[in-house]
Design a protein around this motif. Sequence first.
Motif, PDB file in Angstrom:
ATOM      1  N   UNK A   1       0.824  -1.208   0.000  1.00  0.00           N
ATOM      2  CA  UNK A   1       0.000   0.000   0.000  1.00  0.00           C
ATOM      3  C   UNK A   1       0.861   1.262   0.000  1.00  0.00           C
ATOM      4  N   UNK A   2       1.956   1.239   0.744  1.00  0.00           N
ATOM      5  CA  UNK A   2       2.856   2.399   0.757  1.00  0.00           C
ATOM      6  C   UNK A   2       3.415   2.666  -0.636  1.00  0.00           C
ATOM      7  N   UNK A   3       3.776   1.607  -1.341  1.00  0.00           N
ATOM      8  CA  UNK A   3       4.272   1.778  -2.705  1.00  0.00           C
ATOM      9  C   UNK A   3       3.230   2.376  -3.626  1.00  0.00           C
ATOM     10  N   UNK A   4       2.000   1.892  -3.532  1.00  0.00           N
ATOM     11  CA  UNK A   4       0.929   2.430  -4.369  1.00  0.00           C
ATOM     12  C   UNK A   4       0.670   3.902  -4.069  1.00  0.00           C
ATOM     13  N   UNK A   5       0.737   4.282  -2.806  1.00  0.00           N
ATOM     14  CA  UNK A   5       0.511   5.682  -2.442  1.00  0.00           C
ATOM     15  C   UNK A   5       1.581   6.581  -3.041  1.00  0.00           C
ATOM     16  N   UNK A   6       2.823   6.122  -3.075  1.00  0.00           N
ATOM     17  CA  UNK A   6       3.895   6.917  -3.671  1.00  0.00           C
ATOM     18  C   UNK A   6       3.706   7.043  -5.176  1.00  0.00           C
ATOM     19  N   UNK A   7       3.201   5.990  -5.825  1.00  0.00           N
ATOM     20  CA  UNK A   7       2.991   6.031  -7.277  1.00  0.00           C
ATOM     21  C   UNK A   7       1.821   6.948  -7.626  1.00  0.00           C
TER      22      UNK A   7
END
Length: 565
Positions: free
Chosen positions: A366-372
Amino acid sequence: MTRPPGLLYAVDDHPPWAILIVSALQHIGLMAITLIFPIIIAREANLSGTQFLDLVSLSMLGLGAATICLCIRSRYIGSGYLCGAAYTAIFLGPSLFALRQGGLALVFGMTVIGGFVQVALAPLLHRLRALLPSEIAGLVIAVVGLTLATLGVRYGLGINAQQQNINPDYMIVAGVSLVTMTVLNIWSKGYGKMFCVLIGMMVGYAVSAGIGIFDLASIVPEGGLSIVRLPRFQHVGWSFDPVLVGPFMIASLAATLRAMGDVSNAQRINDADWLRPHFGSLAGGVSANGVAVIFCGLVGSCGINTYSSSIGLSGATGVTSRSVGYAIGFGFCVLAFVPPVAVVLAAMPLPVMGAALFFTAAFVFTSGLQMITARMLDARKTLVIGFSFAMAVVADLYHEALTEVPIVLQPIFGNALVLGTVSAVVLNLIMRIGVRQQVSIKLAPGGINREAVERFLSEQGARWAARRDIMQRAIFGVIQVLEVIGDPPGGIEVEASFDEFNLDVRIRYVGAPLTIPERKPTPREIVASEHGERLLAGYLLRQSADSISAQGTGGSVEMILHYDH
C-alpha cells in the motif's frame, strides 16, 4: 517534519524501556525469518553440526551490525530512521552460483565486492535523482510487497517445488497466526496493536508445537548446545573471480534501489508533509547498506539489504523510534552468542513465517501504491510502471523457465524484484526521450483560452510525473493571473520548466505589472479602486505559490511562480 497522527513513538522519541524491548523483540522475530537465506547457503555447502551453527550465529551478528549501521544518523553513514536489515533473495542467486564455482570462500569474497559497489554508488545518488524519481521508488516498494505476499502464501500453505498441494496443517497455523495479527492490529489499542505481530507469531509457535510442525531436534547438533558460545570462523575464507563481478554488481544495484525505496518509505511514514525522498538520508542508508554487506562478507555470511517488512511493521504499530533500531541491533549481537536462541529462530515454522510476511506485505504494498498515485502519470509513465510491474509478476510466475537464461543474466531474470526494478530504470530512460523539461504556450490577443492553459499544464505535469497537488496549485495560480491581467494587446506567453525538485511557471505579457503585497490588503484598500482588487489577487497568489515575483522593463512584464516539488 510534521508528525503523522497515527504515530505513537516517532523517529526521535524514546519509548519506555518495556515498550522498547518488546518492540525490538517483535522486529527480531520478523527479521529472523530472513535467516533462511544463509541457511540455504549453509545447506548447499553441506555444512553440518557446529559449522552450520557458526554460520547462523555469525549471520545474526551481521543482522545486528547492519541494523545499527542503517539506523545511525550521521553525515556519511546511516539513514537516521528505524530501518531493519534482512538477508535477501537478491544476493541468493549470485551466491549460489559462486558457491558452485569456488565454494564458500568465493561467496564471501564476492559479497565484499558487492558491498564496495554500494558504497561507491551512495554519493552519486543525488546526480541520479532524475533517473530514479519517486514513482520508481514507489514501484520498487510495491514489487517488494508483492514478493513478500507471494512468499508468505507459499510458506503459509506449505507449497514448494516438491510439494504443490496445500498442507492443511500449515494452513491452520498460518490462518490462526494471521487472524491474531489482524484482529489485534485493527480492534485493539495500546500494547495489543503495538505487538500484534509478535503475539501472532507466538500463537503460531504454540499451534505449530501442538500440531507437531515445530521440531527443534532436527537442527540441534549431536553434542548438544551450550548456553553461551563464541562462534568460530573455521568456515570463513575469501577468494575472488572477475567473472562474477557482473552478477554481484547487478545484485548490488538492485539492493541499492530497494534500500532507496525502503528509506523513502520510512521518511514518508514519519512525516505527514513528506513530498519527496531526502537524498542525504538515502545516500546515508545506501552507504550503510554497503558497509553492512562488506561486514557480512568478512565475518562469513551472504549479502544483506534493508527490510521492507520491518518498515511496514513500524508503520502498522505506530512505533518508528530510532532507539528501537539500536535495541534490535544490540539484541541480535547478543543473541548471536546464545546458541539455543539461534536454533529456535532457525527452526521457525514455515507457516508462522508465511503469516508474518503476508501481514506486513499489505502495508508495504500500500505504501508503494501511495507513492505512485501521488504523481500525475501520462501514457509514458503508465507504461513504465505497468510493464515493470508485469515483468516482476512474470519473473515470479515463470521462475523455473527464466533460470535457463545465460548465467550472467540470471541475477536479473531469476528475481522478481531485480527484474522489475531494472525494467523500470531502463524503460524510464527510454521514455524520457522526447520529453522536454521546458515548454511554453502562446495565447494570441482576443483568444485568451484559460481551458487551453489548464489542459497544457495538466498534460505537461503528466509527462513529467509531477505531483498532482503541485500541478493543481500551479494551474490555480496561472488561471488567477490570467483573470487579473485580462487580455493584453500583445497576447500572453506561459512557459513552464521542471527538474524533479522545482516547478517554475513564467507568464510574459505587455502591460502593467501585478503588485505582490507582503500583507493582506484591508477591506478599504480593496474597494477603494480597481487597483485594490489587483492587490488582493497578488496577495492570494503569494499565498498559493512557494515564491512569486513580477518584474517589468519597457512595458514587458514577466511573472515567475515557483513551486517546490
